[in-house]
Design a protein around this motif. Sequence first.
Motif, PDB file in Angstrom:
ATOM      1  N   ASP A  50       0.816  -1.219   0.000  1.00  0.00           N
ATOM      2  CA  ASP A  50       0.000   0.000   0.000  1.00  0.00           C
ATOM      3  C   ASP A  50       0.847   1.265   0.000  1.00  0.00           C
ATOM      4  N   ASN A  51       2.154   1.121   0.102  1.00  0.00           N
ATOM      5  CA  ASN A  51       3.083   2.246   0.023  1.00  0.00           C
ATOM      6  C   ASN A  51       3.666   2.286  -1.393  1.00  0.00           C
ATOM      7  N   ARG A  52       3.375   3.362  -2.118  1.00  0.00           N
ATOM      8  CA  ARG A  52       3.829   3.451  -3.505  1.00  0.00           C
ATOM      9  C   ARG A  52       5.350   3.334  -3.624  1.00  0.00           C
ATOM     10  N   VAL A  53       6.071   3.961  -2.701  1.00  0.00           N
ATOM     11  CA  VAL A  53       7.535   3.914  -2.757  1.00  0.00           C
ATOM     12  C   VAL A  53       8.028   2.472  -2.712  1.00  0.00           C
ATOM     13  N   ASN A  54       7.426   1.660  -1.848  1.00  0.00           N
ATOM     14  CA  ASN A  54       7.849   0.267  -1.732  1.00  0.00           C
ATOM     15  C   ASN A  54       7.477  -0.539  -2.971  1.00  0.00           C
ATOM     16  N   ALA A  55       6.295  -0.287  -3.528  1.00  0.00           N
ATOM     17  CA  ALA A  55       5.901  -0.980  -4.748  1.00  0.00           C
ATOM     18  C   ALA A  55       6.843  -0.626  -5.895  1.00  0.00           C
TER      19      ALA A  55
END
Length: 205
Positions: free
Chosen positions: A170-175
């Motif tokens: 749910d964290n764009r940075v991690n995706a």
Amino acid sequence: MPSQPPTIVVFDLGGVIVDWNPRYLLEKVIPEPVRLDRFLRDVLSTPFFHVLDKARDSRAAVAPAIAAFPEFAAEIAAYVDRFPETILGEIAPMAALALRLRDAGVPIYGLTNWAGDTYDRCRPHLPTLDAMRDIVVSGHEGIAKPDPAIFRLSCARGGFAAADAVFIDDNRVNAEAASAFGMRGVHHRAPDATIAALRALGLPA
């Protein structure tokens, strides 16, 4: 972007499978809205979570925050001591998705930024995690997303190549970090959208 269809799904936990929100606890601990907003803004900052995410011992990890915000010492301690109250169980449609994939023969894994001790306390109350072949917990390893090292560790422990996996967070940075590492990163915002994204990749979601 990998060319072959993925065969593995790796789930983030908090906000994806697990219904976690600090407000669930903190609205009980700090009933005054102005003080709560200040706590959320000033104390529960990105640096605060970065320290906790790599911690085996949450109580030791928050000691610098207590020193920096002595007026919130009791509330910071409560966040650690009553951490299970930040969770309202599992997100039903996402838990069902994980089990549906497992039942269709798709290996599923977990990869979470979570302090080691609080994860261990909450783990017995999250039954869908039993379906996962392995779960990499940042606090157990001392590394956290978006560090590529934690994606590498997840692949190594699971015995799969990055190109074979989808990672949902749910964290764009991690995706995006997962995509840069060689996985398909899916930014989770709502169950229907994530299910559609997996189906578009050819998975039995």
